[in-house]
Design a protein around this motif. Structure first.
Motif, short mmCIF file in Angstrom:
data_model
loop_
_atom_site.label_atom_id
_atom_site.label_comp_id
_atom_site.label_asym_id
_atom_site.label_seq_id
_atom_site.Cartn_x
_atom_site.Cartn_y
_atom_site.Cartn_z
N GLN A 284 0.86 -1.18 0.00
CA GLN A 284 0.00 0.00 0.00
C GLN A 284 0.90 1.23 0.00
N PRO A 285 0.77 2.12 -0.98
CA PRO A 285 1.71 3.24 -1.10
C PRO A 285 1.65 4.24 0.06
N TRP A 286 0.56 4.30 0.78
CA TRP A 286 0.50 5.24 1.90
C TRP A 286 1.22 4.70 3.13
N HIS A 287 1.56 3.43 3.13
CA HIS A 287 2.44 2.87 4.15
C HIS A 287 3.83 2.94 3.55
N MET A 288 4.57 3.97 3.90
CA MET A 288 5.75 4.39 3.17
C MET A 288 6.87 3.34 3.05
N TYR A 289 7.02 2.47 4.05
CA TYR A 289 8.05 1.44 3.97
C TYR A 289 7.47 0.08 3.60
N SER A 290 6.31 0.09 3.01
CA SER A 290 5.62 -1.14 2.65
C SER A 290 6.50 -2.07 1.81
N PHE B 231 4.98 5.84 9.32
CA PHE B 231 5.04 7.28 9.51
C PHE B 231 3.82 7.73 10.29
N GLU B 232 3.96 8.77 11.07
CA GLU B 232 2.82 9.36 11.75
C GLU B 232 1.94 10.02 10.69
N ALA B 233 0.65 9.69 10.70
CA ALA B 233 -0.30 10.22 9.71
C ALA B 233 0.21 10.00 8.28
N HIS B 234 0.98 8.95 8.08
CA HIS B 234 1.50 8.54 6.77
C HIS B 234 2.46 9.55 6.14
N ALA B 235 2.91 10.57 6.89
CA ALA B 235 3.74 11.58 6.24
C ALA B 235 4.78 12.25 7.12
N ARG B 236 4.84 11.92 8.40
CA ARG B 236 5.79 12.64 9.25
C ARG B 236 6.25 11.75 10.41
N GLY B 237 7.10 12.32 11.24
CA GLY B 237 7.56 11.59 12.41
C GLY B 237 8.99 11.13 12.27
N MET C 221 10.88 9.58 9.16
CA MET C 221 11.29 10.39 8.01
C MET C 221 12.80 10.31 7.81
N ASP C 222 13.54 10.06 8.87
CA ASP C 222 14.99 9.98 8.77
C ASP C 222 15.51 8.55 8.69
N ALA C 223 14.63 7.58 8.70
CA ALA C 223 15.06 6.18 8.64
C ALA C 223 15.41 5.79 7.21
N THR C 224 16.44 4.99 7.08
CA THR C 224 16.83 4.48 5.77
C THR C 224 16.32 3.05 5.62
N PRO C 225 16.25 2.54 4.41
CA PRO C 225 15.87 1.14 4.25
C PRO C 225 16.78 0.20 5.04
N ARG C 226 18.07 0.47 5.09
CA ARG C 226 18.99 -0.38 5.88
C ARG C 226 18.61 -0.37 7.36
#
Length: 179
Positions: A54-60, A96-102, A105-110
């Protein structure tokens, strides 16, 4: 490289759950799987987990790839189940908080992979990097599209979408529909 099918039970009724690992409703549905198999009977029902990004779950995509990477480990589907449980138990660390912040935002895939490894107790980075894993990821996406699945969680029984089923339904209601 072989990705285990995410399937439990061996009964003739097939219950497919299309889940996004960081979605709170998908987590609620996943957490009912073992109870459903115990209540309905593993000899009567086969539960198959299908991953639905789901694209709104940013690390999906990263989380889904970790689940499928786990399915290639020696413990296969049980390792994948362990990853799903770990992500569900620490959902906020992958969302992400509200799918856009928190803070994510600074986490990397690693960093996301490392968190999943820490919570699940599984080494996933090497399996995550296997090029052939892409085929399993694409299979889940294609299978969902072919069946008209667009959101998670969505449920199918014997190939038919069950629009009236919800992750909020009691396990007993799911078992009734299956038996």
């Amino acid at each position: 490289m072989h990705a285990d099918e995410l399937s439990w039970g061996h009964g003739p009724r097939v219950f497919e759950m299309f889940l996004e690992p960081t979605c709170p409703y998908s987590v609620r549905a996943f957490n009912k799987m073992d109870a459903l198999l115990a209540l309905a009977g593993a000899d009567k029902v086969t539960v198959k987990l299908r991953l639905q990004s789901q694209p709104w779950h940013m690390y999906s995509g990263v989380v889904m790839r970790c689940v499928l990477a786990a399915s290639t480990l020696p413990a296969g589907r049980e390792a994948a189940k362990k990853v799903l449980a770990a992500v569900g138990a620490h959902r906020e660390e992958f969302e992400f908080e509200a799918h856009a912040r928190g803070p994510n935002m600074d986490a990397t895939p690693r960093q996301i992979i490392a968190r999943i490894e820490e919570y699940s107790g599984l080494a996933l980075a090497e399996a995550f990097d296997v090029k052939e894993l892409q085929a399993a990821i694409k299979w889940h996406a294609k299978y969902a599209r072919q069946n008209g699945i667009h959101v998670s969680p969505t449920f199918m029984i014997d190939g038919l979408i069950q629009f009236e089923m919800s992750s909020g339904d009691p396990v007993e209601s799911w078992a009734e529909r299956l038996l």
